[in-house]
Design a protein around this motif. Structure first.
Motif, PDB file in Angstrom:
ATOM      1  N   TYR A 247       0.857  -1.180   0.000  1.00 11.76           N
ATOM      2  CA  TYR A 247       0.000   0.000   0.000  1.00 11.76           C
ATOM      3  C   TYR A 247       0.897   1.236   0.000  1.00 11.76           C
ATOM      4  O   TYR A 247       2.073   1.177   0.366  1.00 11.76           O
ATOM      5  N   LEU A 248       0.340   2.372  -0.402  1.00 18.22           N
ATOM      6  CA  LEU A 248       1.071   3.637  -0.428  1.00 18.22           C
ATOM      7  C   LEU A 248       0.348   4.659   0.432  1.00 18.22           C
ATOM      8  O   LEU A 248      -0.877   4.768   0.384  1.00 18.22           O
ATOM      9  N   ARG A 249       1.128   5.405   1.180  1.00 12.33           N
ATOM     10  CA  ARG A 249       0.567   6.340   2.144  1.00 12.33           C
ATOM     11  C   ARG A 249       0.727   7.811   1.724  1.00 12.33           C
ATOM     12  O   ARG A 249      -0.095   8.639   2.030  1.00 12.33           O
ATOM     13  N   ASP A 250       1.797   8.165   1.003  1.00  6.57           N
ATOM     14  CA  ASP A 250       2.046   9.559   0.661  1.00  6.57           C
ATOM     15  C   ASP A 250       2.878   9.634  -0.612  1.00  6.57           C
ATOM     16  O   ASP A 250       3.537   8.659  -1.001  1.00  6.57           O
ATOM     17  N   VAL A 251       2.866  10.820  -1.251  1.00  5.91           N
ATOM     18  CA  VAL A 251       3.609  11.018  -2.488  1.00  5.91           C
ATOM     19  C   VAL A 251       4.101  12.451  -2.537  1.00  5.91           C
ATOM     20  O   VAL A 251       3.449  13.368  -2.025  1.00  5.91           O
ATOM     21  N   SER A 252       5.276  12.650  -3.143  1.00 11.23           N
ATOM     22  CA  SER A 252       5.854  13.981  -3.315  1.00 11.23           C
ATOM     23  C   SER A 252       6.411  14.080  -4.723  1.00 11.23           C
ATOM     24  O   SER A 252       7.005  13.127  -5.242  1.00 11.23           O
ATOM     25  N   MET A 253       6.231  15.265  -5.360  1.00 12.13           N
ATOM     26  CA  MET A 253       6.681  15.478  -6.727  1.00 12.13           C
ATOM     27  C   MET A 253       7.825  16.475  -6.779  1.00 12.13           C
ATOM     28  O   MET A 253       7.873  17.431  -6.010  1.00 12.13           O
ATOM     29  N   ASP A 254       8.734  16.234  -7.721  1.00 14.49           N
ATOM     30  CA  ASP A 254       9.801  17.186  -8.031  1.00 14.49           C
ATOM     31  C   ASP A 254       9.814  17.363  -9.545  1.00 14.49           C
ATOM     32  O   ASP A 254      10.771  17.003 -10.227  1.00 14.49           O
ATOM     33  N   GLY A 255       8.702  17.874 -10.085  1.00 17.25           N
ATOM     34  CA  GLY A 255       8.569  18.031 -11.514  1.00 17.25           C
ATOM     35  C   GLY A 255       7.959  16.810 -12.165  1.00 17.25           C
ATOM     36  O   GLY A 255       7.710  15.791 -11.523  1.00 17.25           O
ATOM     37  N   PRO A 256       7.716  16.860 -13.474  1.00 16.32           N
ATOM     38  CA  PRO A 256       7.033  15.768 -14.176  1.00 16.32           C
ATOM     39  C   PRO A 256       7.844  14.483 -14.289  1.00 16.32           C
ATOM     40  O   PRO A 256       7.282  13.422 -14.545  1.00 16.32           O
ATOM     41  N   THR A 300       8.540  14.225   1.594  1.00 16.52           N
ATOM     42  CA  THR A 300       8.616  15.579   1.074  1.00 16.52           C
ATOM     43  C   THR A 300       9.907  15.732   0.289  1.00 16.52           C
ATOM     44  O   THR A 300      10.873  14.983   0.500  1.00 16.52           O
ATOM     45  N   GLY A 301       9.934  16.692  -0.632  1.00 11.53           N
ATOM     46  CA  GLY A 301      11.128  16.963  -1.425  1.00 11.53           C
ATOM     47  C   GLY A 301      11.573  18.404  -1.266  1.00 11.53           C
ATOM     48  O   GLY A 301      10.828  19.259  -0.786  1.00 11.53           O
ATOM     49  N   ASP A 302      12.817  18.676  -1.690  1.00 11.28           N
ATOM     50  CA  ASP A 302      13.355  20.037  -1.598  1.00 11.28           C
ATOM     51  C   ASP A 302      13.350  20.758  -2.943  1.00 11.28           C
ATOM     52  O   ASP A 302      13.849  21.875  -3.052  1.00 11.28           O
ATOM     53  N   GLY A 305      15.722  17.403  -6.194  1.00 10.97           N
ATOM     54  CA  GLY A 305      15.968  15.982  -6.364  1.00 10.97           C
ATOM     55  C   GLY A 305      16.239  15.217  -5.085  1.00 10.97           C
ATOM     56  O   GLY A 305      16.504  14.013  -5.134  1.00 10.97           O
ATOM     57  N   HIS A 306      16.176  15.888  -3.927  1.00 14.02           N
ATOM     58  CA  HIS A 306      16.403  15.228  -2.652  1.00 14.02           C
ATOM     59  C   HIS A 306      15.087  15.098  -1.891  1.00 14.02           C
ATOM     60  O   HIS A 306      14.246  15.992  -1.934  1.00 14.02           O
ATOM     61  N   PHE A 307      14.931  13.988  -1.164  1.00 10.00           N
ATOM     62  CA  PHE A 307      13.683  13.712  -0.469  1.00 10.00           C
ATOM     63  C   PHE A 307      13.959  13.274   0.969  1.00 10.00           C
ATOM     64  O   PHE A 307      15.004  12.702   1.269  1.00 10.00           O
ATOM     65  N   TYR A 321      12.772   8.108  13.323  1.00 11.06           N
ATOM     66  CA  TYR A 321      13.238   7.364  12.150  1.00 11.06           C
ATOM     67  C   TYR A 321      12.805   8.082  10.880  1.00 11.06           C
ATOM     68  O   TYR A 321      11.616   8.346  10.661  1.00 11.06           O
ATOM     69  N   LEU A 322      13.786   8.425  10.054  1.00  7.19           N
ATOM     70  CA  LEU A 322      13.546   9.004   8.744  1.00  7.19           C
ATOM     71  C   LEU A 322      14.484   8.369   7.735  1.00  7.19           C
ATOM     72  O   LEU A 322      15.499   7.757   8.096  1.00  7.19           O
ATOM     73  N   LEU A 323      14.136   8.524   6.465  1.00  8.07           N
ATOM     74  CA  LEU A 323      15.025   8.197   5.363  1.00  8.07           C
ATOM     75  C   LEU A 323      15.360   9.485   4.630  1.00  8.07           C
ATOM     76  O   LEU A 323      14.518  10.373   4.506  1.00  8.07           O
ATOM     77  N   ARG A 324      16.576   9.551   4.135  1.00 12.70           N
ATOM     78  CA  ARG A 324      17.032  10.725   3.400  1.00 12.70           C
ATOM     79  C   ARG A 324      17.720  10.235   2.136  1.00 12.70           C
ATOM     80  O   ARG A 324      18.550   9.317   2.191  1.00 12.70           O
ATOM     81  N   GLY A 325      17.373  10.814   0.979  1.00 15.92           N
ATOM     82  CA  GLY A 325      18.028  10.344  -0.229  1.00 15.92           C
ATOM     83  C   GLY A 325      17.382  10.838  -1.494  1.00 15.92           C
ATOM     84  O   GLY A 325      16.715  11.866  -1.539  1.00 15.92           O
ATOM     85  N   GLY A 326      17.584  10.048  -2.555  1.00 14.62           N
ATOM     86  CA  GLY A 326      17.106  10.390  -3.884  1.00 14.62           C
ATOM     87  C   GLY A 326      17.738   9.460  -4.891  1.00 14.62           C
ATOM     88  O   GLY A 326      17.876   8.255  -4.653  1.00 14.62           O
ATOM     89  N   ALA A 327      18.176   9.999  -6.026  1.00 11.37           N
ATOM     90  CA  ALA A 327      18.720   9.189  -7.106  1.00 11.37           C
ATOM     91  C   ALA A 327      19.970   8.420  -6.698  1.00 11.37           C
ATOM     92  O   ALA A 327      20.253   7.345  -7.219  1.00 11.37           O
ATOM     93  N   SER A 328      20.733   8.944  -5.746  1.00  5.08           N
ATOM     94  CA  SER A 328      21.979   8.295  -5.333  1.00  5.08           C
ATOM     95  C   SER A 328      21.785   7.243  -4.265  1.00  5.08           C
ATOM     96  O   SER A 328      22.758   6.627  -3.811  1.00  5.08           O
ATOM     97  N   GLY A 329      20.533   7.010  -3.829  1.00  5.07           N
ATOM     98  CA  GLY A 329      20.274   5.994  -2.817  1.00  5.07           C
ATOM     99  C   GLY A 329      19.670   6.594  -1.560  1.00  5.07           C
ATOM    100  O   GLY A 329      19.468   7.804  -1.453  1.00  5.07           O
TER     101      GLY A 329
END
Length: 400
Positions: A247-256, A300-302, A305-307, A321-329
């Motif tokens: 299941y999915l709980r939330d979503v954040s966009m950084d452009g199309p 959330t995103g900045d 490209g970072h979330f 507990y949080l996760l921090r990252g993006g394209a690099s992992g």
């Protein structure tokens, strides 16, 4: 009223910040400000280069925050509820951070009393929205101008409709949820309201919009992740990775061409593994994460490209507990532990400037709730100059 929910009810449970479904609330009283305590102690457990502290907005007994949105480091809104376990006494909360303190803001025209507020969004500093449920059994929608809020009457919504997520941009607000086992998408524009029952079976929990008219909505579609896409004025279901129990709980966009959706995957043994999907402009793919078991609630995103992702790690229940990252992992970010038994769930996260705020609650050994706010900033921001956001002197959430 039992405080333990079944395994299959958990997506709704986490959306309600651990609060039982259907709890009734009353309106927030006249606005009041909380005095700020001494400067907190900074934990050193986050990744190198980050300053971290635990705080609280000092809600009343058994308070919990379910969502947060930031327009700037001195303009942050959060919603939730107080008196979690008192079905006929609990009430919705809207609270604002102005850079020096948290202030609760009331709802002026609500005769039926505010229900639990689950989600908040801001199109601008003078256009803030929140959704939840009311005592009258109707979906609860409020709109504020930065100084006060009013309940919004929406004839297109009825008893049995449920709203769990909201986002807003100038000229458009979208709230998502469910109606009779199907998805529900309610939209407000200058032309008025629409409320569309989707063709997809399931429930929508999170939504993200852009000013250009794009958007994503995510949820749970019959034990599979559910994803819908907005193009122009039409929402359509898109193909999601096949993940039984997901299941999915939330979503954040950084452009199309960049978006992140978070949630979890149920297992037969009752455990939940984290689920994070990434959109690359063509398809959604599952990302590799550092922890085998964890629950992810907010993202959330900045804009670069970072979330950041907020959640709960059952292996370290007393730590943020949080996760921090993006394209690099992706890498885990953990807060300071506690000598006393507790469980901390961070339900939502916002990022403005160099400030990251995650909100939720801490549950102690006696099942008492305390709202919690975790702040992360680069260590280049000196602790002596950082604004205290509601902690005791030892860095733990202030006692009520």
């Amino acid at each position: 009223m039992s405080r333990r929910l079944s395994r299959r009810a958990l997506p709704l449970c986490v959306l309600l910040t651990g609060v039982l479904t259907g709890a009734l609330l009353r309106t927030t009283p006249a606005a009041h400000a909380h005095a700020e305590p001494p400067r907190p102690h900074a934990a050193e457990r986050g990744p190198t280069g980050l300053f971290q502290e635990s705080a609280t907005a000092r809600l009343q007994a058994d308070g919990s925050l379910s969502d947060v949105v930031g327009l700037s480091k001195t303009d942050v809104w959060a919603v939730g509820q107080e008196d979690v376990w008192e079905a006929w006494q609990n009430r919705g909360v809207i609270t604002h951070w102005d850079g020096t303190g948290w202030t609760e803001v009331g709802i002026r025209n609500d005769a039926s009393s505010a229900g639990h507020l689950r989600s908040v969004a801001a199109a601008s500093p003078r256009d803030i929205w929140a959704v939840g449920e009311g005592h009258d059994g109707l979906p609860y929608v409020v709109r504020g101008d930065g100084s006060a809020f009013d309940r919004v009457s929406v004839p297109q919504l009825g008893s049995g409709d449920w709203l769990g997520g909201i986002d807003a941009v100038p000229g458009r607000m979208v709230a998502v949820g469910g109606r009779g086992g199907d998805t529900l998408i309610a939209t407000a524009t200058a032309k008025g309201w629409t409320a569309v029952k989707g063709k997809a079976k399931g429930m929508l929990y999170g939504v993200a919009l852009t000013r250009k008219g794009d958007g994503w909505a995510v949820g749970d579609g019959a034990s599979q992740p559910l994803i819908m896409r907005l193009s122009g004025n039409a929402w359509k279901t898109v193909t999601a990775p096949s993940i039984p129990g997901g299941y999915l709980r939330d979503v954040s966009m950084d452009g199309p061409k960049k978006a992140v959706a978070v949630g979890g995957v149920y297992h037969d043994d009752g455990k939940i593994s984290p689920l994070l999907l990434e959109w690359n402009g063509k398809r959604w793919r599952r990302a590799q994460l550092p922890d085998r078991y964890a629950e992810l609630y907010g993202v959330t995103g900045d804009g670069k490209g970072h979330f950041w992702v907020s959640g709960f790690d059952a292996g370290h229940p007393g730590e943020a507990y949080l996760l921090r990252g993006g394209a690099s992992g992706w890498r885990a970010v953990r807060g300071e532990g506690s000598a006393r038994p507790r469980t901390m769930r961070l339900q939502s996260v916002a990022h403005v400037g160099d400030l990251t705020l995650a909100v939720g609650h801490v549950v102690d050994a006696d099942d008492h709730y305390t709202d919690v706010i975790e702040r992360f900033q680069p260590k280049t921001v000196k602790a002596d100059a950082a604004a205290t956001i509601g902690t005791d002197g030892d860095g733990s959430p202030a006692a009520r």
